[in-house]
Structure formats: C-alpha cells, structure tokens
Design an enzyme around this catalytic site. Structure first.
Site, PDB file in Angstrom:
ATOM      1  N   LYS A 211     -36.957  20.801  49.628  1.00  0.00           N
ATOM      2  CA  LYS A 211     -36.363  21.593  50.700  1.00  0.00           C
ATOM      3  C   LYS A 211     -37.478  21.987  51.662  1.00  0.00           C
ATOM      4  O   LYS A 211     -38.599  22.283  51.231  1.00  0.00           O
ATOM      5  CB  LYS A 211     -35.694  22.837  50.098  1.00  0.00           C
ATOM      6  CG  LYS A 211     -34.983  23.722  51.104  1.00  0.00           C
ATOM      7  CD  LYS A 211     -34.260  24.862  50.401  1.00  0.00           C
ATOM      8  CE  LYS A 211     -33.533  25.783  51.350  1.00  0.00           C
ATOM      9  NZ  LYS A 211     -32.819  26.861  50.639  1.00  0.00           N
TER      10      LYS A 211
ATOM     11  N   SER B  20     -27.871  27.146  51.707  1.00  0.00           N
ATOM     12  CA  SER B  20     -28.759  26.620  52.716  1.00  0.00           C
ATOM     13  C   SER B  20     -29.468  25.330  52.296  1.00  0.00           C
ATOM     14  O   SER B  20     -29.946  24.608  53.159  1.00  0.00           O
ATOM     15  CB  SER B  20     -29.821  27.667  53.067  1.00  0.00           C
ATOM     16  OG  SER B  20     -30.655  27.949  51.958  1.00  0.00           O
TER      17      SER B  20
ATOM     18  N   SER C 182     -27.886  29.504  47.500  1.00  0.00           N
ATOM     19  CA  SER C 182     -28.251  28.315  48.285  1.00  0.00           C
ATOM     20  C   SER C 182     -28.542  27.056  47.495  1.00  0.00           C
ATOM     21  O   SER C 182     -28.637  25.982  48.082  1.00  0.00           O
ATOM     22  CB  SER C 182     -29.466  28.626  49.144  1.00  0.00           C
ATOM     23  OG  SER C 182     -29.033  29.262  50.302  1.00  0.00           O
TER      24      SER C 182
HETATM   25  N1  GLN Z   1     -25.749  31.888  52.069  1.00  0.00           N
HETATM   26  C1  GLN Z   1     -26.601  32.954  51.656  1.00  0.00           C
HETATM   27  C2  GLN Z   1     -27.317  33.531  52.840  1.00  0.00           C
HETATM   28  O1  GLN Z   1     -27.086  33.092  53.899  1.00  0.00           O
HETATM   29  C3  GLN Z   1     -27.554  32.483  50.620  1.00  0.00           C
HETATM   30  C4  GLN Z   1     -28.774  31.884  51.165  1.00  0.00           C
HETATM   31  C5  GLN Z   1     -29.756  31.490  50.125  1.00  0.00           C
HETATM   32  O2  GLN Z   1     -29.462  31.534  48.927  1.00  0.00           O
HETATM   33  N2  GLN Z   1     -30.934  31.162  50.579  1.00  0.00           N
HETATM   34  O3  GLN Z   1     -28.103  34.437  52.733  1.00  0.00           O
END
Ligand code: GLN
Length: 472
Positions: A74, A149, A173
């Site tokens: 990532k 994400s 994410s």
């Molecule tokens: N969707 C969640 C957020 O926007 C989780 C993001 C993540 O786990 N990095 O914060």
C-alpha cells in the site's frame, strides 16, 4: 496464476517455473490490467533483481519463508529509495529515506516487492475515491468501488496482479476492501506489528496487515512481520507464535454475534440471511452461536471519527510545504508556504478531517468531544473484552452491503462513514479481526464475514478462520 504460496511452491519445486519467471508473469498481468488503476508504480527492475536473488537462494538450498511470494505495498509504507505518496499530491516527489520494518522483514524472507498500490489519500476513505491518482476499479464491475482505503491492495490480490499485499487498517481499511473484493484481510492486534515506516493516520488505531487469497498465506505473512521493534514503542512483548504452523482448528467453540449488528437497519437483508444460515451451519457442526447485546453500536462511528480526526490533525501537521514533498509555487513567505502548499496539496476529505480534528481538540470543545470520545472508547473496549471472555469469537458481516457504485456517497460523508460501522469496533478495542469471503450474496458479488477475538489471540483467530473458510 497461482492463488497460494503452497501452489506456487509446488510449481517451483517441480521446476515448472522459477521466481524470475513468476515475477515476469505478474508484471505482465499488471500491464494487462492497468485499467484497474491498482498500482501507482511498478518496481520492475528491483523486483526482478530480488527475484533472481531469491532463485539463487533456492538453488543454494536456503530459501526464506516467503520465497516465491510476490507482494505489493500500500502506498503508505516506506521502501528505501522508492517513492511513497499516501496517494496524496502533498508528497509529490518524495522518496523514502528508509524502509518500514515490515518491508525489511518481508525482504529478509525473500519476498519480491513488486510495486506500490493505490489507496485513499492518507488512508482516509472507504471507496478509494479519495486518491489523488484516480479511482481503483472493482475487478468484477467497473461501475463499482473496490472499497478502501486499501483498495489497490485488495484489487491487486483479487485480480492476480500479485500473490499478496500489505494494507493498513485504522477503522476497516484492510477488511472492508477485502470483503468487497472477495479476499482475506487481517487486522492484527494493536501492538502486534511495527508501524515504523508507515505514514501515520491515527496512531492509536493504525495497524499493518496482509491481504491474501487464503488464511494460510495471511498467517505466514503475519508471522514474518509481527513482533518487537526498537523503533515502535507501542509493540507488545507477547511472543509471536508460528501462526502458519498452528492452523488446525479442533473442538467445539463458543461464538457470539452482536444482536444489534444483525438487526441494524442498514444491513442488506440478503447478507443478514446468509449470516443466519452460516450460524445454523456452525450450530450443526456442534458450536454454540449466541446473540449478545452491544448497546454502543450507535456510538462507534462518532467516537471513531472524533478520535481519528484529532490524531490525524496532529500527524498531518508535518506536511507544511517545507519538510516533505510538495511546495506551492505561489509561496512567498512562511505563511503562504503553509497555506498554499496545504490548500493545493491536500484533497477535500483530508482537509475535512484536519479541520474536524483541530475543532474537537480546540480549547473550548476538547472536553465535550475529545475527552468524551475517549470515555466512549473505553466503554466499547471493556464491553468487547467482556464478551470475548465468555466467547472465543465475535462473528458478523464485515460490511453492511456489497461494493457500491462510484459516486453513491459523494454528497454525504456520513453515509460513507457508516460503511465502517462493523469494522471500527476492533480498532477502538485494539483487538484482532479478519474478513473472509465466507458467504454468498445473491448478486454474485463478494461479501465478507468478520471474526474478532481477544488481544493477541491471532493463532486461534487464524485457525478458526481457516476452518470457517473450509466449511463452505
Ligand atoms: N474508512 C475508514 C476511514 O475513512 C477507515 C480507514 C482506514 O482504516 N484507514 O477512516
């Protein structure tokens, strides 16, 4: 394309292929699937060099644990000498000065690092629509989001562009895109895996973990990346087990599901029905599956967003147009350097969160928001741990629905935040959680089952996850 390290190893052992050839096949597959926009950059030369070295070590009879595994990172994980951007314009031109501990550990075991994967900017998002470098497409339908994400990571694994990927999980994410794309995503216990070299979003939540096609590969990667590191003081001294060698699940167990989750209005009825069918199947196998109350479901998202934005506003203050990456051409003094570089460098969602975070931390509101959210977090953790004293696992859907169309939540950030309703609990409580493609949805789209367990019980979690995957 091989779908597991075991299959890959067999092919290597039989002499059917070698790691250089394998790597070339993935490179070709990445090219053929460039429309998915999963990779921001492919490290062709370095990957082939690593592959040649791994082949040599095989021939010499001393392959590393990950020999034959081609992995994507990532784009919020540092790899020395390579660009890293957290999918943000503000890191334009920035090159990592050192490698993340997880990357060093992967390489030490002969993994081939093939490239960096698209994600939501600074890991903020649930659809990969917040990347400064364009959307990532769902592998099964180009109108659908892949989740976020770590969207690029999940898509790359699902589409066979690499065998495994690393993602990060602050509120879901790793698990949510894994659920949308039909792969396995593991968020380890907070303090299990070093975040040194991971671009921070919310430091009391962030964990790095694997996205893979199966539980075995996940267990092996965790075994390699987990454990103490002098550069991350949040790491636990609890010994790392040989997860990959302890995957046999035996016996009968007690599993809880959160009644409030299963009954929540936003849950897709088809997912609810599949979950109930799965509970019945588990009961038929002799396990106890029971509902428990979780009265805090309505508070998980508000608490999560108050705390993570507060932490993010502090973590992201380092991007000032001076120390890293992008500087506005309009900057003429210190103030305009900050102001224009941030205005031009950060995307809309990141700005929203920085502002929300500074607001909840501001003098007059600190107690009303930040302190309150800390207390709510404590209650959620205590309640979750109490449930896990009585039951070995908490089971439920990973997400309230399957992958949704691009733009579906464009004008409603709260709706987007509700995508994380089932995943943030594990991050608030600091416990491990895994998403598995273990239910079928009538639409044919993937849909994940989430298992959570007590802190540092990854051995039990992974072995039960493997058992559950085989049950279908
Ligand atoms: N969707 C969640 C957020 O926007 C989780 C993001 C993540 O786990 N990095 O914060």
């Amino acid at each position: 394309m091989y779908r597991s390290l075991a299959e890959t190893r067999q092919a290597l052992q039989s002499g059917k292929t070698n790691i250089v050839e394998l790597t070339r096949t993935y490179l070709q597959s990445i090219q053929e699937h460039s429309h998915l926009n999963a990779f921001l950059e492919v490290f062709t030369e370095d990957a082939l060099r690593q592959a040649a070295m791994a082949d040599q070590k095989r021939q010499a009879g001393n392959p590393g644990k990950l020999s034959g595994m081609v992995i994507g990172l990532k784009d919020n994980l540092c790899y020395k000498g390579h660009k890293v951007s957290a999918s943000s314009k503000i890191l334009e031109g920035f090159t990592s000065l050192y490698s993340a501990t997880v990357v060093e550990r992967l390489i030490a075991e002969d993994a081939v690092i093939i490239g960096r994967l698209n994600c939501d900017e600074f890991a903020m998002g649930s659809s990969n629509e917040n990347s400064a470098f364009g959307n990532v497409q769902h592998p099964l339908d180009k109108a659908l989001v892949p989740g976020g994400s770590s969207g690029g990571s999940a898509v790359a694994v699902a589409a066979g562009l690499c065998l495994a990927a690393l993602g990060t999980d602050t509120g879901g994410s790793i698990r949510q895109p894994a659920s949308f794309c039909g792969v396995v995503g593991l968020k380890p216990t907070y303090g299990r895996v070093s975040r040194w070299g991971c671009i921070a979003y919310a430091s009391s939540f962030d964990q790095i973990g694997p996205i893979t096609n199966n539980v075995d590969d996940s267990a092996l990667i965790l075994e390699v990346i987990a454990g103490q590191d002098e550069y991350d003081s949040t790491l636990s001294t609890v010994p790392v087990q040989e997860y990959s060698q302890n995957l046999a699940f035996k016996g009968k167990t007690k599993i809880a599901y959160l009644k409030d989750c299963l009954e929540s209005e936003g849950l897709d009825p088809a997912i609810r029905a599949s979950m109930e069918a799965l509970f019945d199947k588990l009961r038929a196998e002799g396990h106890i599956v029971e509902p428990v109350n979780f009265p805090y479901l309505d508070y998980v998202i508000p608490a999560y967003y108050v705390l993570t934005t507060a932490e993010a506003s502090s973590n992201l203050s380092r991007y000032d147009g001076i120390h890293f990456g992008y500087r506005s051409k309009r900057a003429i003094d210190l103030e305009t350097t900050y102001k224009y570089s941030r205005t031009e460098g950060f995307g809309k969602e990141v700005k929203r969160r920085i502002m929300l975070g500074t607001f909840v931390l501001s003098a007059g509101y600190y107690d009303a928001y930040y302190s309150k959210a800390q207390k709510v977090r404590r209650l959620i953790r205590e309640q979750t741990l109490a449930t896990l004293k009585e039951y070995s696992f908490i089971i439920g859907p990973t997400t309230p629905g399957t992958a949704f169309p691009f733009g579906a939540h464009a004008n409603d950030p709260v709706k987007m935040y509700l995508e994380d309703i089932y995943t943030v609990q594990a991050n608030l409580a600091g416990i491990p959680a895994i998403s598995l493609p273990a239910i079928k949805h009538p639409s044919g789209l993937p849909s994940g089952v989430q298992l959570m367990s007590a802190p540092f019980s990854e051995t039990e979690l992974l072995s039960f996850a493997r058992y559950l995957s085989a049950l279908n």
